[in-house]
Design a protein around this motif. Structure first.
Motif, PDB file in Angstrom:
ATOM      1  N   PHE A 108       0.830  -1.203   0.000  1.00  0.00           N
ATOM      2  CA  PHE A 108       0.000   0.000   0.000  1.00  0.00           C
ATOM      3  C   PHE A 108       0.865   1.254   0.000  1.00  0.00           C
ATOM      4  CE2 PHE A 108      -2.374   3.397   1.977  1.00  0.00           C
ATOM      5  CZ  PHE A 108      -3.622   3.304   1.389  1.00  0.00           C
ATOM      6  N   LEU A 109       1.911   1.264   0.811  1.00  0.00           N
ATOM      7  CA  LEU A 109       2.769   2.444   0.910  1.00  0.00           C
ATOM      8  C   LEU A 109       3.507   2.709  -0.402  1.00  0.00           C
ATOM      9  CD1 LEU A 109       4.161   1.883   4.515  1.00  0.00           C
ATOM     10  CD2 LEU A 109       2.441   3.554   3.789  1.00  0.00           C
ATOM     11  N   LEU A 110       3.801   1.662  -1.146  1.00  0.00           N
ATOM     12  CA  LEU A 110       4.400   1.845  -2.468  1.00  0.00           C
ATOM     13  C   LEU A 110       3.482   2.672  -3.365  1.00  0.00           C
ATOM     14  CD1 LEU A 110       6.375   1.302  -4.786  1.00  0.00           C
ATOM     15  CD2 LEU A 110       5.317  -0.958  -5.043  1.00  0.00           C
ATOM     16  N   GLN A 111       2.188   2.444  -3.247  1.00  0.00           N
ATOM     17  CA  GLN A 111       1.246   3.199  -4.061  1.00  0.00           C
ATOM     18  C   GLN A 111       1.282   4.691  -3.736  1.00  0.00           C
ATOM     19  OE1 GLN A 111      -0.428   1.631  -6.645  1.00  0.00           O
ATOM     20  NE2 GLN A 111       1.026   0.083  -5.933  1.00  0.00           N
ATOM     21  N   LEU A 112       1.506   5.031  -2.479  1.00  0.00           N
ATOM     22  CA  LEU A 112       1.595   6.448  -2.109  1.00  0.00           C
ATOM     23  C   LEU A 112       2.802   7.098  -2.784  1.00  0.00           C
ATOM     24  CD1 LEU A 112       0.718   6.506   1.696  1.00  0.00           C
ATOM     25  CD2 LEU A 112      -0.786   6.347  -0.293  1.00  0.00           C
ATOM     26  N   LEU A 113       3.918   6.379  -2.826  1.00  0.00           N
ATOM     27  CA  LEU A 113       5.092   6.911  -3.507  1.00  0.00           C
ATOM     28  C   LEU A 113       4.818   7.067  -5.001  1.00  0.00           C
ATOM     29  CD1 LEU A 113       7.948   4.876  -1.764  1.00  0.00           C
ATOM     30  CD2 LEU A 113       7.186   7.208  -1.257  1.00  0.00           C
ATOM     31  N   ASN A 114       4.133   6.104  -5.585  1.00  0.00           N
ATOM     32  CA  ASN A 114       3.773   6.203  -6.995  1.00  0.00           C
ATOM     33  C   ASN A 114       2.897   7.419  -7.273  1.00  0.00           C
ATOM     34  OD1 ASN A 114       5.134   3.947  -7.983  1.00  0.00           O
ATOM     35  ND2 ASN A 114       3.438   2.564  -7.523  1.00  0.00           N
ATOM     36  N   ARG A 115       2.098   7.818  -6.296  1.00  0.00           N
ATOM     37  CA  ARG A 115       1.226   8.981  -6.438  1.00  0.00           C
ATOM     38  C   ARG A 115       1.945  10.299  -6.143  1.00  0.00           C
ATOM     39  NH1 ARG A 115      -4.518   7.841  -5.825  1.00  0.00           N
ATOM     40  NH2 ARG A 115      -4.872   5.592  -5.802  1.00  0.00           N
ATOM     41  N   GLY A 116       3.201  10.227  -5.727  1.00  0.00           N
ATOM     42  CA  GLY A 116       3.981  11.433  -5.490  1.00  0.00           C
ATOM     43  C   GLY A 116       3.877  11.994  -4.089  1.00  0.00           C
TER      44      GLY A 116
END
Length: 349
Positions: free
Chosen positions: A158-166
């Motif tokens: 899930f936290l990887l997705q936050l990084l992908n979103r900037g």
């Protein structure tokens, strides 16, 4: 979560971890990452993605930084019908801490089951429910159980997705008490001196740049960029071959094999003087920012010992407000973490 010196993993599990890590190291390509297949499956509807973006935008600071915490039923329900719950204590820390109440507006609480999500909404917090199949992540996940390991890897995904979103973020476990604003102890500027990753340690060796520090993934700040996104992707990819290894151990192995250098990730390992825990208490109550109930096996033990931490903190604040001489505060000592210590010699209760 907790990095424990107790109950070492079987030799075969350690060897599997080392072999899998060496395979990944030998196949690394600079600064590339693949889309996270797990969350693509679990969060494939536009409405779910939009709901997450709404929650993130609402909580975001001006520089796209948010605070992230995860909860499930075990963290919001009282243990043995005794209040408070772990989540209650977590929020209490923001209330009684120094310059911490305002930070709640930047907190996104990610729920892993419906009970936790309803409790978050009742608290009128900024809540998001992570897509999952049923309530498989509800209830207490005892340290190193299959459920515990699965929950930790879901969190990483899930936290990887936050990084992908900037989005930059501080991730915090809910067994971390925020007694002072931790941003004042982190490097938050956008200059060349800015850190990509600032992560807590179980025991600080005195060198903030040393990869020999024992990291703890219960509290860290990460800046969104190609380097950190690549790190998180490679970290999560280790899960494919390491079904019985928790994410913290996988990250530890990646660090030992030079991932931070290979990706040119500027890293600071946080001093337990400021970011402390039950593994290593802060020596200075006038400086400590956070206290983590690490080196502890069960939620019940964490709750009981964190209540003692809050009592200690309130006692110190009272003494401080009365203008007592500094030598009195220098004599301050944290209560012994008796319940957490004993939790390793008991069952899951």
């Amino acid at each position: 979560m907790d990095y424990s010196k107790i109950n070492p993993k079987p030799i075969l599990a350690v060897l599997s971890l080392m072999v899998a890590t060496l395979i990944l190291v030998s196949s690394w390509e600079p600064l590339t990452y693949k889309r996270n297949s797990f969350l693509s499956e679990k969060m494939n509807s536009t409405s779910e993605r939009d709901e997450l973006e709404v929650a993130l935008e609402k909580a975001s600071m001006a520089n796209k930084t948010v605070i992230i915490a995860f909860i499930n039923e075990a963290y919001v329900e009282p243990n043995d019908d005794e209040y408070p719950s772990m989540f209650d204590l977590f929020l209490e820390g923001f209330w009684v801490g120094e310059d911490t109440r305002r930070l709640l507006s930047h907190l996104v609480v990610v729920s892993m089951d419906t009970t936790a999500h309803q409790r978050c909404l009742f608290r009128r917090l900024n809540c998001y429910m992570m897509a999952a199949e049923g309530d498989g992540l509800a209830g207490e996940k005892v340290y190193m159980s299959a459920g515990f390991i699965e929950m930790m890897w879901r969190r990483t995904s899930f936290l990887l997705q936050l990084l992908n979103r900037g989005y930059n973020f501080i991730f915090t476990d809910t067994d971390v008490l925020w007694l002072r604003n931790p941003f004042t102890r982190l490097v938050m500027n956008d200059t060349d001196e800015s850190m990509d990753l600032q992560i807590s340690t179980d025991r600080f060796n005195g060198d903030a740049s040393s990869t020999r520090n024992l990291v703890n993934t219960g509290f860290y700040f990460v800046k969104s960029n190609n380097k950190t996104t690549s790190l998180f992707q490679r970290w999560y990819d280790m899960r494919k071959n390491l079904s019985e290894v928790k994410e913290q151990d996988a990250l530890e192995m990646l660090i030992r094999h030079g991932i931070l250098t290979r990706l040119a990730i500027k890293t600071s390992f946080l001093d337990t003087l400021y970011f402390s825990g039950f593994c290593s208490d802060s020596r200075d109550v006038t400086s400590v920012a956070t206290v983590h109930a690490n080196c502890c096996r069960s939620i019940r033990a964490k709750v009981l010992d964190l209540k003692a931490v809050l009592r200690d903190w309130k006692r110190f604040r009272q003494v401080e407000s009365n203008g007592v001489p500094s030598n009195t505060t220098n004599s301050f000592r944290w209560s012994t973490h008796t319940y957490c210590h004993n939790s390793w010699h008991q069952g899951a209760s």
